[in-house]
Write a protein that holds these residues in place. Structure first.
Motif, PDB file in Angstrom:
ATOM      1  N   ARG A   1      79.356  34.327  31.640  1.00  0.00           N
ATOM      2  CA  ARG A   1      80.568  34.890  30.982  1.00  0.00           C
ATOM      3  C   ARG A   1      81.413  35.774  31.843  1.00  0.00           C
ATOM      4  O   ARG A   1      80.639  36.498  32.802  1.00  0.00           O
ATOM      5  N   THR A   2      82.443  36.028  31.775  1.00  0.00           N
ATOM      6  CA  THR A   2      83.365  36.933  32.354  1.00  0.00           C
ATOM      7  C   THR A   2      83.230  38.445  32.119  1.00  0.00           C
ATOM      8  O   THR A   2      82.841  38.877  30.924  1.00  0.00           O
ATOM      9  N   LEU A   3      82.997  39.188  33.069  1.00  0.00           N
ATOM     10  CA  LEU A   3      82.761  40.528  32.978  1.00  0.00           C
ATOM     11  C   LEU A   3      84.021  41.086  32.416  1.00  0.00           C
ATOM     12  O   LEU A   3      84.883  40.799  32.866  1.00  0.00           O
TER      13      LEU A   3
ATOM     14  N   LYS B   1      81.299  43.152  43.186  1.00  0.00           N
ATOM     15  CA  LYS B   1      81.738  41.946  43.544  1.00  0.00           C
ATOM     16  C   LYS B   1      81.564  40.932  42.931  1.00  0.00           C
ATOM     17  O   LYS B   1      81.843  39.671  43.203  1.00  0.00           O
ATOM     18  N   ASN B   2      81.001  41.038  41.584  1.00  0.00           N
ATOM     19  CA  ASN B   2      80.671  39.796  40.576  1.00  0.00           C
ATOM     20  C   ASN B   2      81.732  39.955  39.531  1.00  0.00           C
ATOM     21  O   ASN B   2      81.936  40.971  38.902  1.00  0.00           O
ATOM     22  N   LYS B   3      82.632  38.830  39.214  1.00  0.00           N
ATOM     23  CA  LYS B   3      83.595  38.627  38.291  1.00  0.00           C
ATOM     24  C   LYS B   3      82.767  38.191  37.026  1.00  0.00           C
ATOM     25  O   LYS B   3      83.234  38.269  35.920  1.00  0.00           O
ATOM     26  N   LYS B   4      81.824  37.500  36.924  1.00  0.00           N
ATOM     27  CA  LYS B   4      81.088  36.758  35.886  1.00  0.00           C
ATOM     28  C   LYS B   4      79.469  37.035  36.180  1.00  0.00           C
ATOM     29  O   LYS B   4      78.969  37.533  37.081  1.00  0.00           O
ATOM     30  N   GLY B   5      78.751  36.842  34.964  1.00  0.00           N
ATOM     31  CA  GLY B   5      77.400  36.903  35.031  1.00  0.00           C
ATOM     32  C   GLY B   5      76.892  36.177  33.857  1.00  0.00           C
ATOM     33  O   GLY B   5      77.308  35.924  32.995  1.00  0.00           O
TER      34      GLY B   5
ATOM     35  N   ILE C   1      72.251  42.738  37.555  1.00  0.00           N
ATOM     36  CA  ILE C   1      73.414  43.735  37.820  1.00  0.00           C
ATOM     37  C   ILE C   1      73.586  44.765  36.839  1.00  0.00           C
ATOM     38  O   ILE C   1      74.243  45.947  37.241  1.00  0.00           O
ATOM     39  N   ARG C   2      73.186  44.632  35.661  1.00  0.00           N
ATOM     40  CA  ARG C   2      73.189  45.615  34.448  1.00  0.00           C
ATOM     41  C   ARG C   2      72.031  45.186  33.433  1.00  0.00           C
ATOM     42  O   ARG C   2      71.864  44.046  33.414  1.00  0.00           O
TER      43      ARG C   2
END
Length: 117
Positions: free
Chosen positions: A46-48, A54-58, A86-87
């Motif tokens: 999914r899009t953040l 530097k990640n736009k998705k996760g 990342i989270r």
């Protein structure tokens, strides 16, 4: 034992197998501590809302469990040390959720629209 819900976001460049391995590692910690997994959902890539490292998705994953507090501390420690996560966020629940989450349940209409009608 109290109920907990953990959602974590893994890096966008991981494969589904790698994300599943992270999920299984967290589930193993819970089961080893005599806890019980009530629900596991993979929400997919999914899009953040904003860039994180530097990640736009996760890759989003939800785990609901009935576990002792020391097991949750260990799960959070493992997620914090994993460079692929990342989270993450853990919330204590009063009772386990019934049915799939709203993100998975595509047939559920927006509750706000129902109340406005």
């Amino acid at each position: 034992m109290p109920f907990y819900e953990t959602v974590f976001i893994a890096r966008q460049d991981l494969s589904d197998a790698q994300v599943k391995a992270i999920t299984e590692a967290a589930e193993k910690i819970i089961k080893d501590a005599k806890g019980k997994i009530t629900k596991t959902e993979s929400w997919g890539l999914r899009t953040l809302a904003y860039k994180i490292n530097k990640n736009k998705k996760g890759h989003y994953v939800l785990i609901e469990m009935d576990a002792p507090a020391p097991a949750m501390i260990e799960v959070e420690r493992t997620l914090r040390l994993n460079e692929d996560v990342i989270r993450y966020m853990t919330v204590r629940l009063d009772e386990p959720a019934k049915g799939p989450s709203k993100i998975i349940d595509k047939n559920t209409d927006n509750d706000f629209e129902k109340e406005a009608a």
